[in-house]
Design an enzyme around this catalytic site. Structure first.
Site: not given
Ligand code: NOJ
Length: 578
Positions: A128, A284, A350-351
């Site tokens: 990442d 992303e 994870h989000d």
């Molecule tokens: C996207 C990530 O997937 C998330 O977990 C993070 O909180 C935000 N970007 C900020 O980096």
């Protein structure tokens, strides 16, 4: 003409004919073979995977310990959430040193051993890269805020207070929703699209870009196999900071994504980094529309390899979703990328809350069937599948009730914001219970022991009570478990390139319970039939589909007469087509 000249002439004619070949006859990007198209990516949230030093936090040695397990899943690559030094305001998405390992997770020696262990098992590693912002504890930011003349000043976005208040910018994590934070040290505001401890890097500064490429090369030289660019669609900004219309935050993607010179920066990154290594790249987010997404990933643009678009995962809302919408979105994206470009396929990360709780049915009876069905979907679509750790078991939401149970900054600051604005706190908590990111971050359920075999100490986030029955140990010894099915499904995908490259076509799109589609490549085909409902579902498939062997079936049998069949609740079946 001597022989050499004739040979050169022939060669020149041959090369010219290659160039003139009409596009339809060229190998399309869709079928050109690439390891990252064939990859099955397993996403690990390191904090929650396996703790070996008894501090309640997962670590790299834990991943090393579980490499054989990861291999046994049949996945071919791992995407690791950030493991760099970080004060953990946002669990590692606030990096304070990009060339070091977070103390909680271990050392660089652990990292090297982990990478070696992965490569020995033919598993690739995707890192990442969090460079839309850094931590405010990064040395660059410490320097930057120290004085207006500091050489690092323009590594970040500053607005001098003598110009008045800066034009409003929305922050995703700020408790007031304000992305500008006043810093009295230099009487200026800095920009943070995420939390106050995540100041945005100034990509318009070539020095910042060079720093990032050097960091990426540092990891690529270590042998990592790819990069996932966090929040990168927001990286480029108009540094004149024009005022945005009132209420813009409701559609902030339209104002934040793909601004300014973002594509130039990606092309530069490609020249400086990607073109020099055999690494895959994914950002992303995929912009505001298909055009943006194509501009990111079409091969001739030399930017990234694959899009990671949110429209699919965003379908499920706290009060559910409709299958019609689900089919429409995935079909529309597939067709937009049928000829060019490449997609990621995922329904969790994870989000998000847990796959089975959000898109399936986590009741005792239907949890396992619906988890198998959803994994069948992810592993049978065109695009690179991303499987989030624990979903191979059908792990479920933990469903916190009160705000003090949460660890996630987004949840906590979101709560403060609703309170501050006099909003409906009850409703906020009710929605959070089903949609919070912490649902997807509870520790991996390895066995039925007190802390689920994740740790010997109290974990940073509680283990789900249902680990007593839902765990790796129980599922490994059960041939009918979600886990055993998952392994069969990864094998099926690896054995049949048509599941990677084949054309996709939806069948009976209006069916209210069933999602059926074919995948076809080089005269071969398969039919995927998925019951997305908790009821039996009958379907009469077109006679033109000549059904062959059943390649995989998530249930013990299938009620069928010719092309008419009745699927049991959440049953998933894949047929070969004759
Ligand atoms: C996207 C990530 O997937 C998330 O977990 C993070 O909180 C935000 N970007 C900020 O980096």
């Amino acid at each position: 003409m001597n022989k050499l000249t004739t040979l050169l002439l022939l060669l020149a004619l041959f090369l010219a004919s290659c160039q003139q070949q009409p596009e339809s006859q060229q190998q399309t990007t869709q079928t050109s073979q690439k390891w990252w198209k064939e990859a099955i990516i397993y996403q690990i949230y390191p904090r929650s995977f396996k703790d070996t030093d008894g501090d309640g936090v997962g670590d790299l040695k834990g991943i090393i310990e579980k490499l054989d397990y990861i291999k046994s899943l049949g996945v071919t690559a791992v995407w690791l959430n950030p493991i760099y030094s970080s004060p953990n305001d946002d669990n590692g998405y606030d990096v304070s040193d990009y060339r070091n390992i977070m103390a909680d997770f271990g050392t660089m020696e652990d990292f090297d051993l982990m990478l070696k262990g992965m490569h020995e098992r033919d598993i690739k590693l995707i890192m990442d890269v969090v460079v839309n912002h850094s931590s405010d504890e990064h040395e660059w930011f410490k320097q930057s805020r120290s004085s207006r003349e500091n050489p690092y000043r323009h590594y970040y976005h500053w607005w001098p207070a003598e110009k008045g208040e800066p034009p409003y910018r929305y922050s995703l994590f700020d408790e007031k929703g304000d992305a500008w934070k006043y810093d009295s040290l230099t009487n200026a505001y800095y920009l943070h699209y995420f939390s106050q401890k995540q100041p945005d890097l100034n990509w318009e500064n070539p020095k910042v870009r060079q720093e990032v490429y050097d960091i990426m090369k540092f990891w690529a030289d270590k042998g990592v196999d790819g990069f996932r660019l966090d929040a990168f669609q927001f990286a480029a900004k108009d540094t004149t900071y024009p005022a945005f219309p009132e209420g813009f935050e409701k559609n902030f993607i339209d104002y934040y994504a793909m601004q300014g010179n973002l594509h130039e920066y990606l092309q530069e990154m490609h020249r400086e980094v990607f073109s020099k290594y055999d690494v895959m790249s994914v950002a992303e987010g995929a912009g505001r529309n298909f055009e943006d997404a194509h501009n990111l990933v079409d091969e001739d643009r030399n930017e990234l390899n694959m899009a990671y678009a949110f429209e699919g995962v965003d379908i499920a809302k706290p009060d559910g979703y409709s299958l019609g919408h689900f089919k429409e979105v995935f079909t529309r994206w597939d067709s937009a990328f049928a000829e060019k470009g490449w997609l990621s396929i995922f329904l969790a990360n994870h989000d998000q809350a847990r796959l089975v709780s959000r898109f399936g049915n986590d009741s005792t009876v239907f949890r396992a069937p619906s988890a198998k069905m959803l994994n069948t979907f992810i592993l049978s679509m065109r695009g690179t599948p991303y499987c989030y750790f624990g979903d191979e078991l059908g792990m479920t939401n933990i469903g916190f009730e009160t705000i003090d149970q949460y660890q996630d900054i987004a949840a906590i600051n979101g709560y403060k914001k609703v309170k501050h604005q006099g909003g409906d706190v009850e409703k906020y908590l009710k929605d959070l219970k089903v949609s919070s990111r912490d649902n997807g971050r509870t520790p991996m359920q390895w066995n039925d022991s007190e802390y689920a075999g994740f740790s010997t100490a109290k974990p940073w986030l509680p283990v789900n009570e249902n680990h007593k029955t839902i765990n790796v140990a129980a599922q490994e010894s059960d041939p009918n478990s979600v886990l055993s099915y998952f392994k069969k499904m990864t094998q099926l995908r690896k054995d049949h390139p048509l599941l990677v490259y084949g054309d996709y076509e939806i069948i009976e799109p209006e069916h209210p319970q069933i999602y059926a589609y074919t995948r076809k490549l080089d005269g071969k085909g398969m039919l995927v039939v998925l019951n997305f409902s908790a009821y039996d579902a009958g379907i009469q498939l077109p006679a033109t589909l000549l059904l062959g062997d059943i390649m995989i079936n998530s249930e013990p049998g299938l009620e069928r007469r010719g092309n008419a069949m009745t699927l049991r609740p959440y049953q998933a079946v894949i047929f070969a087509l004759n």
